[in-house]
Design an enzyme around this catalytic site. Structure first.
Site, PDB file in Angstrom:
ATOM      1  N   LYS A  90      -9.574  -4.957 -14.338  1.00 21.77           N
ATOM      2  CA  LYS A  90     -10.037  -4.386 -15.609  1.00 21.77           C
ATOM      3  C   LYS A  90     -10.183  -2.876 -15.437  1.00 21.77           C
ATOM      4  O   LYS A  90     -10.502  -2.423 -14.331  1.00 21.77           O
ATOM      5  CB  LYS A  90     -11.337  -5.046 -16.060  1.00 21.77           C
ATOM      6  CG  LYS A  90     -12.435  -5.134 -14.987  1.00 21.77           C
ATOM      7  CD  LYS A  90     -13.143  -3.827 -14.829  1.00 21.77           C
ATOM      8  CE  LYS A  90     -14.071  -3.656 -13.735  1.00 21.77           C
ATOM      9  NZ  LYS A  90     -14.447  -2.281 -13.426  1.00 21.77           N
ATOM     10  N   ASP A 149     -14.777   1.918 -16.751  1.00 18.45           N
ATOM     11  CA  ASP A 149     -15.110   1.227 -15.512  1.00 18.45           C
ATOM     12  C   ASP A 149     -16.124   0.108 -15.720  1.00 18.45           C
ATOM     13  O   ASP A 149     -16.032  -0.941 -15.083  1.00 18.45           O
ATOM     14  CB  ASP A 149     -15.669   2.229 -14.491  1.00 18.45           C
ATOM     15  CG  ASP A 149     -15.226   1.869 -13.089  1.00 18.45           C
ATOM     16  OD1 ASP A 149     -14.014   1.959 -12.830  1.00 18.45           O
ATOM     17  OD2 ASP A 149     -16.076   1.442 -12.279  1.00 18.45           O
ATOM     18  N   ARG A 183     -11.661   8.545  -8.204  1.00 17.37           N
ATOM     19  CA  ARG A 183     -11.010   8.020  -9.408  1.00 17.37           C
ATOM     20  C   ARG A 183     -11.989   7.876 -10.564  1.00 17.37           C
ATOM     21  O   ARG A 183     -11.636   8.053 -11.726  1.00 17.37           O
ATOM     22  CB  ARG A 183     -10.308   6.685  -9.124  1.00 17.37           C
ATOM     23  CG  ARG A 183     -11.235   5.531  -8.818  1.00 17.37           C
ATOM     24  CD  ARG A 183     -10.613   4.163  -9.017  1.00 17.37           C
ATOM     25  NE  ARG A 183     -11.595   3.116  -8.815  1.00 17.37           N
ATOM     26  CZ  ARG A 183     -12.444   2.672  -9.739  1.00 17.37           C
ATOM     27  NH1 ARG A 183     -12.420   3.172 -10.954  1.00 17.37           N
ATOM     28  NH2 ARG A 183     -13.318   1.730  -9.452  1.00 17.37           N
ATOM     29  N   SER A 220       0.862  -1.181   0.000  1.00 20.60           N
ATOM     30  CA  SER A 220       0.000   0.000   0.000  1.00 20.60           C
ATOM     31  C   SER A 220       0.895   1.227   0.000  1.00 20.60           C
ATOM     32  O   SER A 220       2.071   1.147   0.373  1.00 20.60           O
ATOM     33  CB  SER A 220      -0.871  -0.006   1.261  1.00 20.60           C
ATOM     34  OG  SER A 220      -1.544   1.222   1.400  1.00 20.60           O
ATOM     35  N   HIS A 278      -2.320   0.863 -13.720  1.00 13.30           N
ATOM     36  CA  HIS A 278      -2.170  -0.547 -14.129  1.00 13.30           C
ATOM     37  C   HIS A 278      -0.924  -0.756 -14.993  1.00 13.30           C
ATOM     38  O   HIS A 278      -0.146  -1.679 -14.761  1.00 13.30           O
ATOM     39  CB  HIS A 278      -3.408  -1.031 -14.900  1.00 13.30           C
ATOM     40  CG  HIS A 278      -4.636  -1.166 -14.049  1.00 13.30           C
ATOM     41  ND1 HIS A 278      -5.850  -1.560 -14.559  1.00 13.30           N
ATOM     42  CD2 HIS A 278      -4.844  -0.964 -12.721  1.00 13.30           C
ATOM     43  CE1 HIS A 278      -6.763  -1.597 -13.592  1.00 13.30           C
ATOM     44  NE2 HIS A 278      -6.169  -1.225 -12.469  1.00 13.30           N
TER      45      HIS A 278
HETATM   46  N1  LIG Z   1     -13.708  -6.699 -10.779  1.00 14.71           N
HETATM   47  C1  LIG Z   1     -14.570  -5.917 -10.150  1.00 14.71           C
HETATM   48  O1  LIG Z   1     -15.659  -6.322  -9.768  1.00 14.71           O
HETATM   49  C2  LIG Z   1     -14.181  -4.519  -9.862  1.00 14.71           C
HETATM   50  C3  LIG Z   1     -14.989  -3.730  -9.049  1.00 14.71           C
HETATM   51  C4  LIG Z   1     -14.544  -2.460  -8.715  1.00 14.71           C
HETATM   52  C5  LIG Z   1     -13.342  -2.002  -9.214  1.00 14.71           C
HETATM   53  N2  LIG Z   1     -12.594  -2.788 -10.025  1.00 14.71           N
HETATM   54  C6  LIG Z   1     -11.302  -2.318 -10.559  1.00 14.71           C
HETATM   55  O2  LIG Z   1     -10.364  -2.295  -9.497  1.00 14.71           O
HETATM   56  C7  LIG Z   1      -9.499  -1.178  -9.627  1.00 14.71           C
HETATM   57  C8  LIG Z   1      -9.547  -0.414  -8.310  1.00 14.71           C
HETATM   58  O3  LIG Z   1     -10.873  -0.017  -8.077  1.00 14.71           O
HETATM   59  P1  LIG Z   1     -11.412   0.222  -6.573  1.00 14.71           P
HETATM   60  O4  LIG Z   1     -12.854   0.450  -6.701  1.00 14.71           O
HETATM   61  O5  LIG Z   1     -10.911  -0.824  -5.655  1.00 14.71           O
HETATM   62  O6  LIG Z   1     -10.699   1.613  -6.256  1.00 14.71           O
HETATM   63  P2  LIG Z   1     -10.310   2.203  -4.847  1.00 14.71           P
HETATM   64  O7  LIG Z   1     -11.233   1.733  -3.788  1.00 14.71           O
HETATM   65  O8  LIG Z   1     -10.107   3.656  -5.065  1.00 14.71           O
HETATM   66  O9  LIG Z   1      -8.915   1.500  -4.538  1.00 14.71           O
HETATM   67  C9  LIG Z   1      -7.777   1.698  -5.317  1.00 14.71           C
HETATM   68  C10 LIG Z   1      -6.556   1.572  -4.408  1.00 14.71           C
HETATM   69  O10 LIG Z   1      -5.406   1.764  -5.213  1.00 14.71           O
HETATM   70  C11 LIG Z   1      -4.440   2.502  -4.466  1.00 14.71           C
HETATM   71  N3  LIG Z   1      -4.200   3.784  -5.162  1.00 14.71           N
HETATM   72  C12 LIG Z   1      -4.988   4.849  -5.249  1.00 14.71           C
HETATM   73  N4  LIG Z   1      -4.430   5.819  -5.973  1.00 14.71           N
HETATM   74  C13 LIG Z   1      -3.236   5.347  -6.351  1.00 14.71           C
HETATM   75  C14 LIG Z   1      -2.189   5.890  -7.091  1.00 14.71           C
HETATM   76  N5  LIG Z   1      -2.240   7.132  -7.602  1.00 14.71           N
HETATM   77  N6  LIG Z   1      -1.104   5.116  -7.293  1.00 14.71           N
HETATM   78  C15 LIG Z   1      -1.023   3.885  -6.787  1.00 14.71           C
HETATM   79  N7  LIG Z   1      -2.014   3.315  -6.047  1.00 14.71           N
HETATM   80  C16 LIG Z   1      -3.091   4.059  -5.843  1.00 14.71           C
HETATM   81  C17 LIG Z   1      -5.031   2.781  -3.107  1.00 14.71           C
HETATM   82  O11 LIG Z   1      -4.560   1.768  -2.223  1.00 14.71           O
HETATM   83  P3  LIG Z   1      -3.382   2.114  -1.219  1.00 14.71           P
HETATM   84  O12 LIG Z   1      -3.768   3.398  -0.570  1.00 14.71           O
HETATM   85  O13 LIG Z   1      -3.363   0.955  -0.334  1.00 14.71           O
HETATM   86  O14 LIG Z   1      -2.127   2.260  -2.029  1.00 14.71           O
HETATM   87  C18 LIG Z   1      -6.509   2.632  -3.324  1.00 14.71           C
HETATM   88  O15 LIG Z   1      -7.168   2.239  -2.160  1.00 14.71           O
HETATM   89  C19 LIG Z   1     -10.019  -0.365 -10.818  1.00 14.71           C
HETATM   90  O16 LIG Z   1      -9.179  -0.568 -11.929  1.00 14.71           O
HETATM   91  C20 LIG Z   1     -11.404  -0.907 -11.090  1.00 14.71           C
HETATM   92  O17 LIG Z   1     -11.736  -0.952 -12.474  1.00 14.71           O
HETATM   93  C21 LIG Z   1     -12.987  -4.035 -10.345  1.00 14.71           C
END
Ligand SMILES: NC(=O)c1ccc[n+]([C@@H]2O[C@H](COP(=O)([O-])OP(=O)(O)OC[C@H]3O[C@@H](n4cnc5c(N)ncnc54)[C@H](OP(=O)(O)O)[C@@H]3O)[C@@H](O)[C@H]2O)c1
Length: 355
Positions: A122, A203, A190, A55, A104
């Protein structure tokens, strides 16, 4: 927008998982919302080891490690990026990348360069150029890489695609799928930020696209309309995919409207409708009608939150030394990235890393 003809990916796992394979040692990059949901499902597998999480913040890394039972954690706070420290850990074999879209490309490149197998959320990357780069790198290194298109592995979706391919509903002529969530307008989130690859398309469009792609293949042309916000990201969009055969798909994604998340595949003899709490991306039941017969219902099991099916496949591939999954091959992700680039060109959505 012309698109190359590609064969549809395989419908079902070529080889089911067998017991007593060696465990795969996982690292998870990021501690956000989806990282937590997927990690909870990863912990349900009996042939994985939760080795490390990284993280940007030490507190979040430590809390996540404790919550899920990771052996160790890394953060940005000790002089280098947390994910770089995780990738330097020789005990980590496969990495799940759950950062926002815009990171990514950078994280996947670093992971492959460090010799790790990768499952990346994704969309695989922001655009097709970046996707091609990471695919080339994975192929060059002989490492596994897959975009986390988890819905494609759900038993209900596998079955729907099998029914469509069997000809039971005749020739597929029309697909209709949509997903809408009203996202509170927060410019720092985001999902709304252009720098993070925000917008409904990147998304959400993967889910409706899976239904069209899985039943009709890649389209011959795509026309798109959309509504952009002040940031220049799409708040909602509607795509019409057309095929030389005359078949069509209407796919809509929205960050403005709350929708029922429907998916329907209609053929010359009948139709398939996905059902369940979030049918377009988490179906658990199918309704099928053929000719004048009554509606038939088929029910399917969902393990955990639904990610177990995809995680089993990645684990299986790594255990067998496969470099891509036959169910979601890399050409699928490249074709999807090119299609999304074409749609964004029509909508006028440009991300900072596009050029
Ligand atoms: N498969 C599915 O069902 C599904 C559902 C929702 C999202 N997603 C995908 O998962 C990914 C994340 O979505 P999420 O909804 O989990 O987002 P999120 O809750 O905002 O989490 C993203 C995490 O990435 C880290 N992060 C944030 N900004 C960053 C940066 N500038 N550089 C590096 N790390 C950063 C942070 O973790 P730390 O603070 O711990 O570093 C943050 O908590 C997206 O690509 C989305 O498309 C997939």
């Amino acid at each position: 927008m012309p698109a190359p003809h590609l064969p549809r990916p395989e419908l079902l796992d070529a080889e089911p998982r067998t017991a007593n394979r060696r465990p795969v040692r996982w690292g998870v990059v990021a501690t956000g919302r989806n990282a937590a949901t997927v990690t909870a499902d990863l912990a349900l597998l009996d042939d994985v080891v939760l080795r490390a999480v990284s993280s940007r913040g030490a507190g979040r890394a430590a809390a996540f490690a404790e919550q899920f039972g990771f052996a160790t954690w890394y953060s940005d706070d000790d002089g280098r990026l947390g994910y770089e420290a995780l990738l330097a850990d020789p005990e980590v074999e496969a990495v799940y990348v759950a950062t926002p879209h815009a990171q990514h490309h950078q994280v996947v490149r670093a992971a492959l360069t460090a010799g790790k197998h990768v499952l990346c959320e994704k969309p695989l990357t922001i655009n097709a150029r970046e996707a091609q780069e990471v695919v080339d790198l994975a192929r060059e290194r002989g490492l596994f890489l897959m975009e986390a298109v988890w819905t494609r592995f759900l038993p209900a979706m596998q079955r729907a695609l099998q029914i469509a391919a069997s000809g039971e509903i005749g020739t597929v002529q029309w697909v209709n799928a949509e997903v809408g969530f009203p996202a509170p307008l927060d410019p720092t989130a985001r999902i709304w930020a252009r720098a993070d690859g925000g917008g409904a398309l990147l998304d959400l469009a993967v889910y409706p696209l899976l239904w069209a792609w899985g039943t009709l293949g890649l389209p011959d042309a795509v026309t798109a309309v959309g509504t952009l916000n002040a940031e220049g990201v799409d708040a909602q969009n509607a795509l019409t995919l057309s095929y030389a055969s005359g078949a069509q798909a209407q796919l809509t994604t929205s960050l403005l409207a709350r929708s029922p998340h429907t998916a329907m595949v209609c053929g010359s003899e009948g139709w398939i409708r996905a059902q369940g709490p979030d049918e377009v991306y988490r179906p658990t039941r199918l309704e099928v009608q053929v000719g004048e017969a009554g509606v038939r219902t088929e029910e399917f099991e969902l393990i955990g939150s639904g990610y177990v099916h995809e995680l089993r496949e990645v684990t299986r591939c790594v255990q067998l030394g496969l470099t891509e999954s036959p169910v979601v091959p890399l050409e699928h992700s490249l074709a999807t990235a090119r299609l999304l680039d074409g749609v964004r060109a029509q909508l006028g959505v440009v991300y900072p890393t596009d050029h």
